[in-house]
Design a protein around this motif. Structure first.
Motif, mmCIF file in Angstrom:
data_model
loop_
_atom_site.group_PDB
_atom_site.id
_atom_site.type_symbol
_atom_site.label_atom_id
_atom_site.label_comp_id
_atom_site.label_asym_id
_atom_site.label_seq_id
_atom_site.Cartn_x
_atom_site.Cartn_y
_atom_site.Cartn_z
ATOM 1 N N LEU A 4 0.863 -1.305 -0.070
ATOM 2 C CA LEU A 4 0.027 0.070 -0.085
ATOM 3 C C LEU A 4 1.142 1.259 -0.053
ATOM 4 O O LEU A 4 1.822 1.446 0.960
ATOM 5 C CB LEU A 4 -0.982 0.114 1.379
ATOM 6 C CG LEU A 4 -1.641 1.196 1.357
ATOM 7 C CD1 LEU A 4 -2.815 1.310 0.318
ATOM 8 C CD2 LEU A 4 -2.506 1.175 2.511
ATOM 9 N N LEU A 5 0.650 2.104 -1.031
ATOM 10 C CA LEU A 5 1.362 3.410 -1.164
ATOM 11 C C LEU A 5 0.675 4.682 -0.718
ATOM 12 O O LEU A 5 -0.378 4.976 -1.312
ATOM 13 C CB LEU A 5 2.032 3.468 -2.438
ATOM 14 C CG LEU A 5 2.854 4.752 -2.624
ATOM 15 C CD1 LEU A 5 4.314 4.583 -1.797
ATOM 16 C CD2 LEU A 5 3.283 4.854 -4.172
ATOM 17 N N VAL A 6 1.033 5.419 0.381
ATOM 18 C CA VAL A 6 0.104 6.528 0.643
ATOM 19 C C VAL A 6 1.224 7.810 0.182
ATOM 20 O O VAL A 6 2.366 7.733 0.623
ATOM 21 C CB VAL A 6 -0.378 6.645 1.808
ATOM 22 C CG1 VAL A 6 -1.403 5.633 1.932
ATOM 23 C CG2 VAL A 6 0.823 6.320 2.853
ATOM 24 N N SER A 7 0.522 8.916 -0.112
ATOM 25 C CA SER A 7 1.708 9.992 -0.063
ATOM 26 C C SER A 7 1.009 11.093 1.015
ATOM 27 O O SER A 7 -0.137 10.753 1.591
ATOM 28 C CB SER A 7 1.343 10.999 -1.254
ATOM 29 O OG SER A 7 0.255 11.544 -1.375
ATOM 30 N N SER A 8 1.856 12.131 1.284
ATOM 31 C CA SER A 8 1.525 12.787 2.570
ATOM 32 C C SER A 8 0.136 13.672 2.348
ATOM 33 O O SER A 8 -0.707 14.001 3.208
ATOM 34 C CB SER A 8 2.435 13.976 2.914
ATOM 35 O OG SER A 8 2.772 14.707 1.579
ATOM 36 N N ALA A 9 -0.163 13.534 1.199
ATOM 37 C CA ALA A 9 -1.409 14.409 0.693
ATOM 38 C C ALA A 9 -2.674 13.249 1.006
ATOM 39 O O ALA A 9 -3.802 13.635 1.194
ATOM 40 C CB ALA A 9 -1.656 14.617 -0.725
ATOM 41 N N VAL A 82 3.206 -1.129 4.106
ATOM 42 C CA VAL A 82 2.823 0.414 3.813
ATOM 43 C C VAL A 82 4.264 1.176 3.297
ATOM 44 O O VAL A 82 4.989 1.062 4.126
ATOM 45 C CB VAL A 82 2.029 0.851 4.765
ATOM 46 C CG1 VAL A 82 1.861 2.366 4.362
ATOM 47 C CG2 VAL A 82 0.722 0.012 4.920
ATOM 48 N N THR A 83 3.884 1.892 2.342
ATOM 49 C CA THR A 83 5.029 2.986 2.296
ATOM 50 C C THR A 83 4.494 4.275 2.047
ATOM 51 O O THR A 83 3.655 4.575 1.178
ATOM 52 C CB THR A 83 5.903 2.606 0.865
ATOM 53 O OG1 THR A 83 6.469 1.347 0.930
ATOM 54 C CG2 THR A 83 7.025 3.746 0.643
ATOM 55 N N GLY A 84 4.754 5.262 3.043
ATOM 56 C CA GLY A 84 4.679 6.412 2.842
ATOM 57 C C GLY A 84 5.483 7.866 2.234
ATOM 58 O O GLY A 84 6.668 7.350 2.212
ATOM 59 N N VAL A 85 5.007 8.406 1.421
ATOM 60 C CA VAL A 85 5.854 9.239 0.580
ATOM 61 C C VAL A 85 5.379 10.823 1.161
ATOM 62 O O VAL A 85 4.441 11.359 0.802
ATOM 63 C CB VAL A 85 5.803 9.394 -0.883
ATOM 64 C CG1 VAL A 85 6.678 10.350 -1.680
ATOM 65 C CG2 VAL A 85 5.972 7.886 -1.474
ATOM 66 N N PHE A 86 6.506 11.239 1.914
ATOM 67 C CA PHE A 86 6.056 12.643 2.498
ATOM 68 C C PHE A 86 6.634 13.403 1.427
ATOM 69 O O PHE A 86 7.729 13.536 1.091
ATOM 70 C CB PHE A 86 6.887 12.774 3.736
ATOM 71 C CG PHE A 86 6.366 11.891 4.708
ATOM 72 C CD1 PHE A 86 4.861 12.008 5.225
ATOM 73 C CD2 PHE A 86 6.951 10.910 5.609
ATOM 74 C CE1 PHE A 86 4.420 11.376 6.214
ATOM 75 C CE2 PHE A 86 6.580 10.283 6.522
ATOM 76 C CZ PHE A 86 5.370 10.422 7.061
ATOM 77 N N CYS A 87 5.713 14.661 1.271
ATOM 78 C CA CYS A 87 6.280 15.804 0.425
ATOM 79 C C CYS A 87 6.574 16.889 1.117
ATOM 80 O O CYS A 87 5.666 17.370 1.813
ATOM 81 C CB CYS A 87 5.156 16.018 -0.636
ATOM 82 S SG CYS A 87 4.597 14.743 -1.761
ATOM 83 N N GLY A 91 4.577 20.064 4.851
ATOM 84 C CA GLY A 91 4.881 20.131 6.063
ATOM 85 C C GLY A 91 4.982 18.757 6.729
ATOM 86 O O GLY A 91 5.196 18.669 8.297
ATOM 87 N N LEU A 92 4.979 17.647 6.078
ATOM 88 C CA LEU A 92 4.836 16.573 6.755
ATOM 89 C C LEU A 92 6.283 15.756 6.268
ATOM 90 O O LEU A 92 6.902 16.032 5.224
ATOM 91 C CB LEU A 92 3.940 15.630 6.079
ATOM 92 C CG LEU A 92 2.340 16.031 6.502
ATOM 93 C CD1 LEU A 92 1.354 14.911 5.956
ATOM 94 C CD2 LEU A 92 2.316 15.747 8.065
ATOM 95 N N SER A 93 6.913 15.104 7.298
ATOM 96 C CA SER A 93 8.147 14.498 7.166
ATOM 97 C C SER A 93 8.336 13.335 8.078
ATOM 98 O O SER A 93 7.500 12.848 8.952
ATOM 99 C CB SER A 93 9.196 15.365 7.551
ATOM 100 O OG SER A 93 9.197 15.732 8.925
ATOM 101 N N LEU A 94 9.401 12.802 7.740
ATOM 102 C CA LEU A 94 9.623 11.307 8.702
ATOM 103 C C LEU A 94 9.852 11.835 10.180
ATOM 104 O O LEU A 94 9.338 11.140 11.146
ATOM 105 C CB LEU A 94 10.974 10.817 8.533
ATOM 106 C CG LEU A 94 11.203 9.388 9.083
ATOM 107 C CD1 LEU A 94 10.235 8.405 8.779
ATOM 108 C CD2 LEU A 94 12.531 9.009 8.442
#
Length: 160
Positions: A4-9, A82-87, A91-94
């Protein structure tokens, strides 16, 4: 294997399973916002003028229900990697994910699971337009199970 891939949005903070409260309502469509609206805080960071115009021309209206009645996942989703991609411009980050997890709130528990990884991209809400090559690399790496785990040392250079 699924991932499952999610972005910070698109990060959902939902926890348990339930059915939509508004499932019987008529779904209204929200038109594609004007460029001025999309350019909000960091939204179009790194997107050139031609791609901004293309986004408005080719964008599709979105169902309003997704904003007011989000889908909540059943507990089975916790077994899917799950993999998250923070843009980062959003304002979101690890580091923010680490802080959210540290609150102890159950809805952030998946952040620290061993099958959850993260990447950071130095861009805004539309990495497919602003950094397409970097996003493609991240997607390939995510499919291979790479990325930074929340409990890894705070050095996030390996997540880019």
């Amino acid at each position: 294997m699924w991932r499952l891939l999610v972005s910070s949005a698109t990060i959902s903070m939902a926890g348990s399973s339930r059915r939509s409260r508004r499932s019987s309502q008529v779904w209204a469509l929200m038109p594609v916002p004007a460029l001025e609206e999309l350019a909000g805080p960091a939204g179009l960071t790194g997107v050139c003028e031609a791609d901004r115009e293309r986004l408005v021309q080719l964008g599709a209206p979105q169902p309003t229900a997704k904003f007011f009645d989000p889908v909540e996942l059943i507990d089975a989703w916790r077994t899917v990697p799950v993999t998250g991609v923070f843009c980062l411009a959003n304002g979101l980050s690890l580091e923010v994910a680490r802080q959210l997890y540290a609150t102890g709130a159950p809805r952030f528990a998946k952040f620290a699971a061993t099958d959850t990884t993260f990447f950071e991209l130095p861009t805004g809400h539309f990495p497919m337009l602003s950094t397409p090559a970097e996003l493609a690399e991240v997607l390939v790496r995510a499919a291979a199970g790479e990325g930074t785990h929340l409990r890894q040392a705070a050095d996030t250079s390996s997540s880019r």
